[in-house]
Design an enzyme around this catalytic site. Structure first.
Site, PDB file in Angstrom:
ATOM      1  N   GLY A  74      33.434  24.874 -39.556  1.00 42.23           N
ATOM      2  CA  GLY A  74      33.937  26.239 -39.512  1.00 42.23           C
ATOM      3  C   GLY A  74      35.424  26.365 -39.787  1.00 42.23           C
ATOM      4  O   GLY A  74      35.982  27.455 -39.742  1.00 42.23           O
ATOM      5  N   HIS A  75      36.096  25.265 -40.087  1.00 40.56           N
ATOM      6  CA  HIS A  75      37.560  25.277 -40.270  1.00 40.56           C
ATOM      7  C   HIS A  75      37.927  24.568 -41.554  1.00 40.56           C
ATOM      8  O   HIS A  75      38.388  23.430 -41.512  1.00 40.56           O
ATOM      9  CB  HIS A  75      38.242  24.608 -39.080  1.00 40.56           C
ATOM     10  CG  HIS A  75      39.683  24.944 -38.916  1.00 40.56           C
ATOM     11  ND1 HIS A  75      40.695  24.217 -39.490  1.00 40.56           N
ATOM     12  CD2 HIS A  75      40.278  25.941 -38.235  1.00 40.56           C
ATOM     13  CE1 HIS A  75      41.865  24.731 -39.146  1.00 40.56           C
ATOM     14  NE2 HIS A  75      41.636  25.775 -38.375  1.00 40.56           N
ATOM     15  N   PHE A  76      37.784  25.046 -42.637  1.00 44.14           N
ATOM     16  CA  PHE A  76      37.278  26.326 -43.083  1.00 44.14           C
ATOM     17  C   PHE A  76      36.184  26.042 -44.098  1.00 44.14           C
ATOM     18  O   PHE A  76      36.341  25.146 -44.925  1.00 44.14           O
ATOM     19  CB  PHE A  76      38.391  27.141 -43.730  1.00 44.14           C
ATOM     20  CG  PHE A  76      39.516  27.478 -42.789  1.00 44.14           C
ATOM     21  CD1 PHE A  76      39.375  28.503 -41.884  1.00 44.14           C
ATOM     22  CD2 PHE A  76      40.680  26.760 -42.812  1.00 44.14           C
ATOM     23  CE1 PHE A  76      40.412  28.837 -41.018  1.00 44.14           C
ATOM     24  CE2 PHE A  76      41.721  27.084 -41.945  1.00 44.14           C
ATOM     25  CZ  PHE A  76      41.590  28.116 -41.041  1.00 44.14           C
ATOM     26  N   VAL A  81      40.080  21.950 -43.397  1.00 44.14           N
ATOM     27  CA  VAL A  81      41.422  21.598 -42.950  1.00 44.14           C
ATOM     28  C   VAL A  81      41.325  21.185 -41.485  1.00 44.14           C
ATOM     29  O   VAL A  81      40.714  21.890 -40.678  1.00 44.14           O
ATOM     30  CB  VAL A  81      42.386  22.799 -43.087  1.00 44.14           C
ATOM     31  CG1 VAL A  81      43.757  22.476 -42.502  1.00 44.14           C
ATOM     32  CG2 VAL A  81      42.519  23.223 -44.539  1.00 44.14           C
TER      33      VAL A  81
END
Length: 170
Positions: A74-76, A81
């Site tokens: 979820g990042h990203f 990252v």
């Protein structure tokens, strides 16, 4: 009590003369040895190896960043990252190696007491090998410590700052 053994040794060079090193020989700690010293486990075990350790002074650790780490979902999406807080946590874990091995420090669990002047200079992405250097600045009353930390990838500064720790005793 220190879980690490003394790594100073006498070495022979090619002419068979004996030299005593002026600085401690680098200590390498594997992930299994790190897990004996730190309480962190997956997914929060963020140091893969210690490549240098000078008792009471500094440690240098490696974090191999891989796409299969859970935070990248979820990042990203589409542009993974490593979260800055996890970079700081990884540096703190390297610092934990120094603090937990100091005989004058009480036993217990070290927690963040403060994070000062942290700056993020470039992103860390899957495939990077992050090299973290953490140096002890001071300790106080056998319960507090402050360290200067920096992380690099390919010789470029990624993150730097000062980390303060407080010891929680049982």
């Amino acid at each position: 009590m220190s879980a690490l053994t003394d790594t100073n040794s006498v070495k022979s060079n090619s002419t068979n003369t004996v030299e005593t090193p002026s600085e401690p020989t680098p200590t390498v700690l594997t992930i299994e040895q790190i897990q004996q010293l730190l309480p962190h486990r997956y997914p929060f075990s963020l140091v893969d190896r210690i490549i240098e350790y000078v008792p009471g002074e500094r440690a240098v650790g490696i974090k191999n960043v891989t796409i299969n780490e859970p935070h990248f979902q979820g990042h990203f999406p589409g542009q993974p990252v490593m979260p800055g807080v996890l970079i700081v946590e990884a540096m703190a874990q390297v610092g934990g190696i120094v603090l937990t091995q100091m005989p004058e420090m009480d036993e217990g669990l070290f927690m963040f007491a403060g994070i000062d002047g942290v700056r993020f200079r470039r992103p860390v992405v899957p495939g990077d090998r992050m090299i973290m250097t953490v140096e002890l600045m001071w300790t106080k009353r056998r319960r507090f410590g402050k360290m200067r930390a920096r992380a690099e990838v390919d010789g470029q500064l990624v993150t730097e700052g000062e980390l303060m720790f407080s010891l929680l005793t049982e």
